[in-house]
Design a protein around this motif. Structure first.
Motif, mmCIF file in Angstrom:
data_model
loop_
_atom_site.group_PDB
_atom_site.id
_atom_site.type_symbol
_atom_site.label_atom_id
_atom_site.label_comp_id
_atom_site.label_asym_id
_atom_site.label_seq_id
_atom_site.Cartn_x
_atom_site.Cartn_y
_atom_site.Cartn_z
ATOM 1 N N ILE A 7 13.275 -48.110 -73.353
ATOM 2 C CA ILE A 7 12.495 -48.216 -71.895
ATOM 3 C C ILE A 7 13.479 -46.494 -71.725
ATOM 4 N N LYS A 8 14.891 -45.992 -71.897
ATOM 5 C CA LYS A 8 15.339 -45.154 -71.629
ATOM 6 C C LYS A 8 14.619 -44.328 -71.872
ATOM 7 N N GLU A 9 14.141 -43.734 -73.089
ATOM 8 C CA GLU A 9 13.349 -42.533 -74.129
ATOM 9 C C GLU A 9 11.845 -42.768 -73.600
ATOM 10 N N CYS A 10 11.048 -43.273 -72.886
ATOM 11 C CA CYS A 10 9.711 -43.589 -73.388
ATOM 12 C C CYS A 10 9.223 -44.269 -71.583
ATOM 13 N N ALA A 11 9.783 -45.324 -71.311
ATOM 14 C CA ALA A 11 9.484 -45.044 -69.572
ATOM 15 C C ALA A 11 9.542 -43.991 -68.485
ATOM 16 N N ASP A 12 8.247 -44.448 -67.659
ATOM 17 C CA ASP A 12 8.096 -42.714 -66.609
ATOM 18 C C ASP A 12 9.707 -43.052 -65.923
ATOM 19 N N PRO A 13 10.548 -41.898 -66.006
ATOM 20 C CA PRO A 13 11.619 -41.787 -65.095
ATOM 21 C C PRO A 13 11.830 -42.514 -63.600
ATOM 22 N N SER A 14 10.241 -41.759 -62.902
ATOM 23 C CA SER A 14 10.281 -42.789 -61.155
ATOM 24 C C SER A 14 10.477 -44.308 -61.611
ATOM 25 N N LEU A 15 10.481 -45.096 -62.234
ATOM 26 C CA LEU A 15 10.839 -46.045 -62.243
ATOM 27 C C LEU A 15 11.877 -47.187 -62.582
ATOM 28 N N LYS A 16 12.644 -47.594 -61.638
ATOM 29 C CA LYS A 16 14.218 -47.895 -62.501
ATOM 30 C C LYS A 16 13.865 -49.145 -63.840
ATOM 31 N N PRO A 17 15.116 -49.223 -64.948
ATOM 32 C CA PRO A 17 14.208 -49.750 -66.012
ATOM 33 C C PRO A 17 14.216 -51.432 -65.197
ATOM 34 N N ALA A 18 15.024 -51.655 -64.707
ATOM 35 C CA ALA A 18 14.329 -53.267 -63.994
ATOM 36 C C ALA A 18 13.365 -53.459 -64.348
ATOM 37 N N ILE A 19 12.571 -52.545 -62.893
ATOM 38 C CA ILE A 19 11.217 -52.325 -62.838
ATOM 39 C C ILE A 19 10.520 -52.597 -63.982
ATOM 40 N N VAL A 20 11.041 -51.526 -65.054
ATOM 41 C CA VAL A 20 9.468 -51.675 -65.627
ATOM 42 C C VAL A 20 9.826 -52.877 -66.598
ATOM 43 N N GLU A 21 10.905 -53.590 -66.723
ATOM 44 C CA GLU A 21 11.211 -54.774 -68.272
ATOM 45 C C GLU A 21 10.200 -55.656 -66.868
ATOM 46 N N GLN A 22 10.512 -55.631 -65.677
ATOM 47 C CA GLN A 22 9.737 -57.106 -64.905
ATOM 48 C C GLN A 22 8.222 -56.587 -65.028
ATOM 49 N N PHE A 23 7.604 -55.178 -65.092
ATOM 50 C CA PHE A 23 5.771 -54.915 -64.946
ATOM 51 C C PHE A 23 5.792 -55.199 -66.429
ATOM 52 N N VAL A 24 6.163 -54.620 -67.102
ATOM 53 C CA VAL A 24 5.745 -55.570 -69.150
ATOM 54 C C VAL A 24 6.021 -56.446 -69.277
ATOM 55 N N GLN A 25 6.890 -57.628 -68.773
ATOM 56 C CA GLN A 25 6.869 -59.100 -68.535
ATOM 57 C C GLN A 25 5.721 -59.391 -68.164
ATOM 58 N N ALA A 26 5.084 -59.162 -66.735
ATOM 59 C CA ALA A 26 4.500 -59.731 -66.038
ATOM 60 C C ALA A 26 3.020 -59.537 -66.591
ATOM 61 N N VAL A 27 2.524 -57.962 -66.991
ATOM 62 C CA VAL A 27 1.452 -57.705 -67.405
ATOM 63 C C VAL A 27 1.164 -57.402 -69.283
ATOM 64 N N GLY A 28 1.907 -56.994 -69.670
ATOM 65 C CA GLY A 28 2.203 -56.593 -71.363
ATOM 66 C C GLY A 28 2.173 -57.932 -72.444
ATOM 67 N N SER A 29 2.476 -57.649 -73.853
ATOM 68 C CA SER A 29 2.900 -57.816 -74.195
ATOM 69 C C SER A 29 3.364 -57.445 -75.571
ATOM 70 N N ASP A 30 4.383 -58.712 -76.306
ATOM 71 C CA ASP A 30 5.591 -58.220 -77.288
ATOM 72 C C ASP A 30 5.030 -57.605 -78.619
ATOM 73 N N ASP A 31 3.707 -57.774 -78.609
ATOM 74 C CA ASP A 31 2.946 -56.652 -79.920
ATOM 75 C C ASP A 31 2.891 -55.605 -79.678
ATOM 76 N N PRO A 32 3.437 -54.345 -80.362
ATOM 77 C CA PRO A 32 2.245 -53.225 -79.940
ATOM 78 C C PRO A 32 0.969 -53.338 -80.219
ATOM 79 N N LEU A 33 0.170 -54.006 -80.951
ATOM 80 C CA LEU A 33 -0.871 -53.765 -81.089
ATOM 81 C C LEU A 33 -1.868 -54.871 -80.801
#
Length: 202
Positions: A7-33
């Motif tokens: 998150i620190k290295e790659c996520a958009d810096p305008s979003l808080k880390p907690a928001i990034v986590e919530q976002f990926v948890q809501a719509v994303g996947s554990d599998d990068p592929l």
């Protein structure tokens, strides 16, 4: 759960880390592929890729007539791409996918916030966040394609209910206590230097 270093290295810096986590948890996947293909509102089953190259091949095969979502953040493949051959392997590379996905989501958050009148109240953010998540899933907000829309500038007050405990800890230990020590009225302040003798004698 996303790695904090990622998150620190790659996520958009305008979003808080907690928001990034919530976002990926809501719509994303554990599998990068991970690849999700929908056509006419129906989910299309595709083979599970074993390599990034195979994943991109599947995306290229399906992107023309379907909605294809890929990677950790399930970004829509093909946005701003004229030909499927332009799709690159970095679409499923975890860091690149997180960077692109969070930048897109930050833009959607700003679009939704602008519609709300850019509220500064933290109480409004959970509703704003939910609307942005819904827009991410559907690709639309107020009839507009959020992925192709121009993003408005500006910062957003980001606060989800889960962060409330952290805020309380800050208020107990933070600089706000300094303000509490200041007198509210000038008359409430005690005299620090005795000035009564000045001017009394000649």
């Amino acid at each position: 759960m996303l790695d904090a270093a990622l998150i620190k290295e790659c996520a958009d810096p305008s979003l808080k880390p907690a928001i990034v986590e919530q976002f990926v948890q809501a719509v994303g996947s554990d599998d990068p592929l991970a690849i999700t293909v929908k056509s006419g509102g129906r989910l299309i089953l595709v083979r599970k890729p074993k390599t990034p190259e195979e994943a991109i091949e599947i995306v290229r095969e399906n992107v023309a007539g379907s909605i294809v979502r890929v990677g950790l953040t399930q970004i829509p493949a093909g946005i701003g791409v004229k030909d499927a051959s332009e799709l690159k392997v970095d679409l499923v590379e975890p860091c690149a996918n997180l960077r692109t996905g969070t930048a897109m989501f930050a833009k959607i958050l700003r679009i939704v916030a602008k519609w709300y009148g850019n509220p500064t109240s933290e109480e409004v953010f959970p509703q704003l966040f939910d609307d942005a998540i819904h827009s991410w899933r559907t690709g639309k907000f107020e009839g507009e394609n959020v992925f192709r829309a121009e993003g408005p500038g500006g910062a957003i007050v980001q606060r989800l209910p889960v962060e409330a405990d952290d805020a309380g800890a800050f208020e107990e230990n933070g600089s706000s206590t300094i303000l509490d020590e200041a007198p509210t009225k000038p008359d409430d302040a005690g005299i620090r230097i005795d000035l009564t003798r000045i001017g009394g004698q000649k």
